[in-house]
Design an enzyme around this catalytic site. Sequence first.
Site, PDB file in Angstrom:
ATOM      1  N   ASP A  19      74.085  63.718  -3.676  1.00  0.00           N
ATOM      2  CA  ASP A  19      73.054  64.525  -3.047  1.00  0.00           C
ATOM      3  C   ASP A  19      72.793  63.932  -1.670  1.00  0.00           C
ATOM      4  O   ASP A  19      72.252  62.832  -1.564  1.00  0.00           O
ATOM      5  CB  ASP A  19      71.766  64.535  -3.865  1.00  0.00           C
ATOM      6  CG  ASP A  19      70.784  65.586  -3.347  1.00  0.00           C
ATOM      7  OD1 ASP A  19      70.669  65.750  -2.108  1.00  0.00           O
ATOM      8  OD2 ASP A  19      70.145  66.240  -4.174  1.00  0.00           O
ATOM      9  N   ARG A  64      77.431  64.558   2.868  1.00  0.00           N
ATOM     10  CA  ARG A  64      77.532  66.000   3.100  1.00  0.00           C
ATOM     11  C   ARG A  64      78.987  66.465   3.072  1.00  0.00           C
ATOM     12  O   ARG A  64      79.250  67.648   2.936  1.00  0.00           O
ATOM     13  CB  ARG A  64      76.923  66.358   4.448  1.00  0.00           C
ATOM     14  CG  ARG A  64      75.435  66.274   4.462  1.00  0.00           C
ATOM     15  CD  ARG A  64      74.895  66.757   5.785  1.00  0.00           C
ATOM     16  NE  ARG A  64      73.444  66.672   5.774  1.00  0.00           N
ATOM     17  CZ  ARG A  64      72.677  67.341   6.576  1.00  0.00           C
ATOM     18  NH1 ARG A  64      73.194  68.134   7.495  1.00  0.00           N
ATOM     19  NH2 ARG A  64      71.371  67.220   6.510  1.00  0.00           N
ATOM     20  N   SER A 136      78.127  82.338 -11.958  1.00  0.00           N
ATOM     21  CA  SER A 136      76.849  82.093 -11.295  1.00  0.00           C
ATOM     22  C   SER A 136      75.986  81.217 -12.174  1.00  0.00           C
ATOM     23  O   SER A 136      76.029  81.327 -13.393  1.00  0.00           O
ATOM     24  CB  SER A 136      76.146  83.424 -11.039  1.00  0.00           C
ATOM     25  OG  SER A 136      74.816  83.202 -10.635  1.00  0.00           O
ATOM     26  N   CYS A 137      75.198  80.382 -11.554  1.00  0.00           N
ATOM     27  CA  CYS A 137      74.307  79.518 -12.339  1.00  0.00           C
ATOM     28  C   CYS A 137      73.324  80.349 -13.142  1.00  0.00           C
ATOM     29  O   CYS A 137      72.856  79.919 -14.195  1.00  0.00           O
ATOM     30  CB  CYS A 137      73.585  78.515 -11.453  1.00  0.00           C
ATOM     31  SG  CYS A 137      72.541  79.268 -10.198  1.00  0.00           S
ATOM     32  N   THR A 138      73.024  81.559 -12.698  1.00  0.00           N
ATOM     33  CA  THR A 138      72.117  82.403 -13.469  1.00  0.00           C
ATOM     34  C   THR A 138      72.833  83.111 -14.609  1.00  0.00           C
ATOM     35  O   THR A 138      72.217  83.489 -15.589  1.00  0.00           O
ATOM     36  CB  THR A 138      71.418  83.440 -12.563  1.00  0.00           C
ATOM     37  OG1 THR A 138      72.422  84.192 -11.872  1.00  0.00           O
ATOM     38  CG2 THR A 138      70.510  82.755 -11.561  1.00  0.00           C
TER      39      THR A 138
END
Length: 152
Positions: A19, A64, A136-138
């Site tokens: 991160d 990054r 998708s994460c959803t």
Amino acid sequence: MTLRVCSENPDLEVVAVNDPFIAPDYMVYQFKYDSAQGSFKGEVAHDADHIIVNGHAIKVFNSRNPAEIDWTSCGAEIVVESTGVFTTVEAAGVHLGGSVKKVLISAPSKDAPMFVMGVNEETYDPATMDVVSNASCTTNAPIPRTLNYILL
């Protein structure tokens, strides 16, 4: 969420996270007090280079650029690319090499094979698919289920 679910599965070992925006102390806070998942029931702490979940030290990288992450130094074999930035085979494929054999993208991809658990995961071919998308994460919130599948 991926780290939480993986930490509950004895067949999966998380060896590192990346991160670029937060330090381990804030990772611990976010992990403990997730507004969507609720408070973490286990133990979580940190040192300068790790978050420690239930006594297991997890290396923290802050890059990054995925090409700069030394996944091999901690023995990572599968990378979950969940930034939402590196969603093509070429971009997410930068993680491949050294100890990393597979990359699982947690977002839709323009060109990576996409899998929706319960719909088409049986079409996964480990011999030819090194970078895949979990749609998708959803759609596929429990990415660890897909991790389990590609490990078989």
